[in-house]
Design an enzyme around this catalytic site. Structure first.
Site, PDB file in Angstrom:
ATOM      1  N   ASP A  11      37.079   6.145   6.537  1.00 38.64           N
ATOM      2  CA  ASP A  11      37.625   6.034   7.891  1.00 38.64           C
ATOM      3  C   ASP A  11      37.795   7.456   8.409  1.00 38.64           C
ATOM      4  O   ASP A  11      37.725   8.424   7.643  1.00 38.64           O
ATOM      5  CB  ASP A  11      38.987   5.320   7.831  1.00 38.64           C
ATOM      6  N   CYS A  74      36.263   1.598   9.747  1.00 43.11           N
ATOM      7  CA  CYS A  74      36.603   2.221  11.021  1.00 43.11           C
ATOM      8  C   CYS A  74      35.753   1.553  12.099  1.00 43.11           C
ATOM      9  O   CYS A  74      34.520   1.566  12.000  1.00 43.11           O
ATOM     10  CB  CYS A  74      36.290   3.713  10.921  1.00 43.11           C
ATOM     11  N   THR A  76      35.366   2.457  15.197  1.00 44.12           N
ATOM     12  CA  THR A  76      34.674   3.457  16.011  1.00 44.12           C
ATOM     13  C   THR A  76      33.416   3.944  15.298  1.00 44.12           C
ATOM     14  O   THR A  76      32.338   4.045  15.906  1.00 44.12           O
ATOM     15  CB  THR A  76      35.610   4.652  16.293  1.00 44.12           C
ATOM     16  N   CYS A 187      41.200  -1.410  15.875  1.00 46.24           N
ATOM     17  CA  CYS A 187      41.146  -0.092  15.229  1.00 46.24           C
ATOM     18  C   CYS A 187      41.928  -0.246  13.939  1.00 46.24           C
ATOM     19  O   CYS A 187      43.020  -0.831  13.936  1.00 46.24           O
ATOM     20  CB  CYS A 187      41.801   0.958  16.126  1.00 46.24           C
ATOM     21  N   THR A 188      41.377   0.255  12.837  1.00 43.95           N
ATOM     22  CA  THR A 188      42.005  -0.003  11.541  1.00 43.95           C
ATOM     23  C   THR A 188      43.346   0.722  11.370  1.00 43.95           C
ATOM     24  O   THR A 188      44.093   0.415  10.450  1.00 43.95           O
ATOM     25  CB  THR A 188      41.043   0.370  10.395  1.00 43.95           C
ATOM     26  N   HIS A 189      43.650   1.654  12.253  1.00 43.66           N
ATOM     27  CA  HIS A 189      44.969   2.295  12.197  1.00 43.66           C
ATOM     28  C   HIS A 189      46.081   1.343  12.697  1.00 43.66           C
ATOM     29  O   HIS A 189      47.229   1.459  12.280  1.00 43.66           O
ATOM     30  CB  HIS A 189      45.006   3.549  13.078  1.00 43.66           C
TER      31      HIS A 189
HETATM   32  N1  DGL Z   1      40.479   3.868  12.565  1.00 46.40           N
HETATM   33  C1  DGL Z   1      39.461   4.044  13.540  1.00 46.40           C
HETATM   34  C2  DGL Z   1      38.958   2.731  14.108  1.00 46.40           C
HETATM   35  O1  DGL Z   1      39.040   1.719  13.459  1.00 46.40           O
HETATM   36  C3  DGL Z   1      39.555   5.066  14.620  1.00 46.40           C
HETATM   37  C4  DGL Z   1      40.688   5.921  14.848  1.00 46.40           C
HETATM   38  C5  DGL Z   1      40.261   7.237  15.435  1.00 46.40           C
HETATM   39  O2  DGL Z   1      39.885   8.084  14.650  1.00 46.40           O
HETATM   40  O3  DGL Z   1      40.263   7.381  16.675  1.00 46.40           O
HETATM   41  O4  DGL Z   1      38.429   2.690  15.187  1.00 46.40           O
END
Ligand code: DGL
Length: 274
Positions: A11, A74, A76, A187-189
């Site tokens: 990620d 991720c 993105t 988004c995985t965050h």
């Molecule tokens: N964790 C990422 C996602 O799933 C992106 C976060 C980032 O770096 O902007 O999209």
């Protein structure tokens, strides 16, 4: 390719830990290598070409360990780079993650679903197509909300700060006002700020269903490994975990401890990995 080979999971930073936790639970035998590109995070507002270059470099780094599969944990990076990864490494099993629009369409009662994701994911052709197709097939309205700055707050470890809460309020409240009863965590965050998202719904006297794709991604990985005879099946389970970061070692050690209660060995790697 041996079934004893490790699996790489990457990620832009610590978001992929929300996928890794499901992979560990479902596949306790596997040797997992986690790669956090925290030195280059966030990806969400960067040009696609930069993300493609990062993803190919990270794949090359992980392939030095002879990985049998790679999880792009991720949204993105999946949107920007999964095609390039599959083209460059046709023999590698690559699993990506995309916003869970279909499961959300099956859950919503109001017919309105909010999609929280990075600007990059939402602007990608891959997402545009997914949204059009799912909307046409289900009649559900999707409202896309780019959450600029949110992954960064999570990356800094600010899971409950006032600033993060204010950002979540700013992005989530308008979706609820437009009758969204289901929100896709694209988004995985974002699973790491679920309590803040739920609070926003509660503060307006409602509730909201959240769709996180970590578990389906782990199941997809299991299916793929099984299909290719690559699952590891030791008894008792002998899975291991180690991690690499282009950011600070201490930050990733802390994230593992705080978010997953784990203490894997973590190494710092330099930005240019090949
Ligand atoms: N964790 C990422 C996602 O799933 C992106 C976060 C980032 O770096 O902007 O999209």
């Amino acid at each position: 390719m041996s079934n004893a080979a490790p699996i790489g999971i990457f990620d832009s930073g610590i978001g992929g830990l929300s996928v890794l936790r499901h992979v560990r639970t479902l596949l306790p035998n596997e040797e997992l290598l986690y790669f956090a590109d925290s030195g280059f995070a966030p990806y969400g507002e960067k040009p696609e070409s930069v993300i493609v270059e990062r993803a190919l470099g990270i794949a090359a780094f992980l392939l030095r360990f002879n990985i049998k599969a790679m999880v792009v944990a991720c949204n993105t990076a999946t949107a920007a780079a999964i095609a390039a990864l599959r083209e460059r490494y046709p023999d590698l099993q690559v699993v990506g993650v995309e916003p869970g629009l279909k499961p959300a369409a099956a859950l919503t009662r109001s017919g309105v679903v909010g999609v929280l994701a990075t600007a990059g994911t939402l602007a990608s052709d891959k997402f545009q197509k997914l949204q059009q197709q799912t909307s046409a097939a289900t009649g559900v309205t999707f409202i896309a909300q780019a959450c600029n700055g949110l992954a960064d707050q999570i990356e800094k470890g600010e899971l409950q700060s006032r600033d993060t809460a204010a950002l979540v309020q700013r992005y989530v409240a308008p979706l609820l006002a437009q009758k969204a009863d289901t929100l896709v965590l694209g988004c995985t965050h974002y699973p790491f700020v679920e309590p803040l998202i739920t609070n926003v719904a509660e503060s307006v006297g409602g509730s909201v269903q959240l769709v996180d794709t970590g578990e389906p991604v782990a199941r997809q990985l299991e299916r793929l490994l099984n299909q290719h005879g690559l699952l590891r099946a030791d008894t008792p389970p002998q899975g291991t975990l180690s991690a690499y970061t282009t950011g600070s070692r201490t930050a990733l050690v802390t994230a593992f401890r705080v978010l997953l209660d784990l203490n894997p060995p973590v190494d710092e790697v330099v930005g240019q990995m090949d």
